[in-house]
Scaffold this active site. Structure first.
Site, PDB file in Angstrom:
ATOM      1  CD  GLU A  58      31.693  38.228  35.856  1.00 29.56           C
ATOM      2  OE1 GLU A  58      32.209  37.172  36.266  1.00 29.56           O
ATOM      3  OE2 GLU A  58      31.741  39.301  36.486  1.00 29.56           O
ATOM      4  CG  HIS A  61      36.389  41.532  36.378  1.00 28.06           C
ATOM      5  ND1 HIS A  61      37.481  42.238  36.807  1.00 28.06           N
ATOM      6  CD2 HIS A  61      36.056  40.698  37.397  1.00 28.06           C
ATOM      7  CE1 HIS A  61      37.810  41.860  38.031  1.00 28.06           C
ATOM      8  NE2 HIS A  61      36.969  40.916  38.409  1.00 28.06           N
ATOM      9  CG  HIS A 123      36.688  39.061  44.975  1.00 25.48           C
ATOM     10  ND1 HIS A 123      36.868  40.059  44.048  1.00 25.48           N
ATOM     11  CD2 HIS A 123      37.013  37.915  44.353  1.00 25.48           C
ATOM     12  CE1 HIS A 123      37.286  39.531  42.914  1.00 25.48           C
ATOM     13  NE2 HIS A 123      37.384  38.237  43.065  1.00 25.48           N
ATOM     14  CG  HIS A 208      31.883  51.192  55.876  1.00 23.28           C
ATOM     15  ND1 HIS A 208      33.157  50.679  55.862  1.00 23.28           N
ATOM     16  CD2 HIS A 208      31.828  52.127  54.869  1.00 23.28           C
ATOM     17  CE1 HIS A 208      33.856  51.260  54.896  1.00 23.28           C
ATOM     18  NE2 HIS A 208      33.081  52.138  54.287  1.00 23.28           N
ATOM     19  CG  HIS A 268      34.724  55.189  48.074  1.00 25.38           C
ATOM     20  ND1 HIS A 268      34.936  56.254  48.913  1.00 25.38           N
ATOM     21  CD2 HIS A 268      34.348  54.151  48.875  1.00 25.38           C
ATOM     22  CE1 HIS A 268      34.694  55.887  50.171  1.00 25.38           C
ATOM     23  NE2 HIS A 268      34.346  54.618  50.171  1.00 25.38           N
TER      24      HIS A 268
END
Length: 297
Positions: A58, A61, A123, A208, A268
């Site tokens: 975290e 990032h 996001h 999805h 992906h």
């Protein structure tokens, strides 16, 4: 072409891709709370001491996102100075900055106020728009003047591209929502869920898949129309888009059928980022050729 600015813009676009993949790593490893509820500090410290793996993911990032944000600001300022007469370049520089800012605010809000999954799913899409803006900005900086007006996109193909861009964002949102509600492995089997009873998470996953399947066929149809209408730029771009979306579908199946390693979801995310970048440029190319031809007539 401003060579130095072109290289710098390409570099900033690449770093934005890194930010997207690092964000995917945060989600995949469930490291969003790695720094607690503190922002921009991490557990009340500027540099965390004795950090856990989640904290390091975290914190790194956040650090990289901050650096890339500064790079985008520098790129925007340089672009404004180098291309004082180009409104299109100014617009995409502004879009890259503003969406980078928005995604940072959404990320900070998630840490401090613990936003819902519906909000957090935005996001990734916001980051994608910032990346696509940087990619288009880089292409505009690199291309030769007047090249954009050589080949008009047929009206029907132009509308298909607009629709494909908007629909892609919808599918991206549902994919992000799948990850945030923990529905990645909620469906047994592929391409349809084979379990006898469907939970909420399983329905999220199944919806999805349906939307992603439609996106695949939509892409094939646009590619077919570009070939049939003999539009070279769109035909070439859709060839890349078809490749990316095909690999995207394959990695989606791989994740469900046993691709539990962290790199599979990141691949992906990488593929859909490349796909969205291509579609964004083609949609804008279609728009600006329409504007150019309306001025000629």
């Amino acid at each position: 072409m401003n060579r130095k600015l072109s290289i710098f813009s390409a570099f900033v676009t690449f770093t934005m891709m890194i930010v997207l993949l690092m964000g995917g790593t945060v989600t995949k490893t469930d490291s969003g709370n790695g720094c607690g509820t503190d922002w921009p500090l991490c557990h009340g410290e500027l540099i965390p001491t004795n950090p856990s793996v989640e904290t390091m993911i975290e914190y790194s990032h956040r650090a990289v996102t901050g650096v890339v944000g500064l790079l985008i600001i520098a790129l925007c300022l340089w672009t404004l100075v180098a291309f004082k007469e180009r409104l299109d370049i100014k617009i995409f520089a502004f879009l890259a900055f503003i969406f980078m800012l928005i995604q940072s605010i959404v990320g900070a809000g998630a840490v401090v106020w613990q936003q819902s999954d519906l909000v957090m799913a935005l996001h990734f899409g916001i980051s994608l728009i910032s990346f696509a803006s940087l990619l288009i900005l880089t292409i505009l900086i690199m291309e030769r003047p007047g090249r954009e007006f050589r080949e008009s996109v047929p009206a029907f193909l132009r509308k298909l591209l607009y629709g494909l861009l908007i629909y892609t964002l919808i599918v991206v949102y549902t994919g992000a929502f799948v990850r945030h509600v923990g529905a990645t492995y909620a469906c047994v089997g592929w391409p349809i869920c084979s379990q006898p009873s469907m939970t909420f998470e399983a329905w999220v996953q199944m919806i999805h898949r349906i939307l992603a399947g439609l996106l695949f066929f939509y892409t094939l149809f646009v590619h077919y129309m570009a070939i049939r209408l003999k539009h070279r730029t769109t035909r070439t771009g859709m060839l890349f888009a078809t490749f990316f979306i095909s690999c995207q579908v394959a990695t989606g199946a791989w994740i469900v059928l046993g691709g539990h390693a962290t790199y599979v979801p990141l691949l992906h995310a990488f593929l859909i980022t490349c796909y969205f970048g291509v579609i964004s440029y083609l949609a804008y190319h279609a728009f600006r050729t329409r504007k150019a031809n309306s001025r000629l007539h």
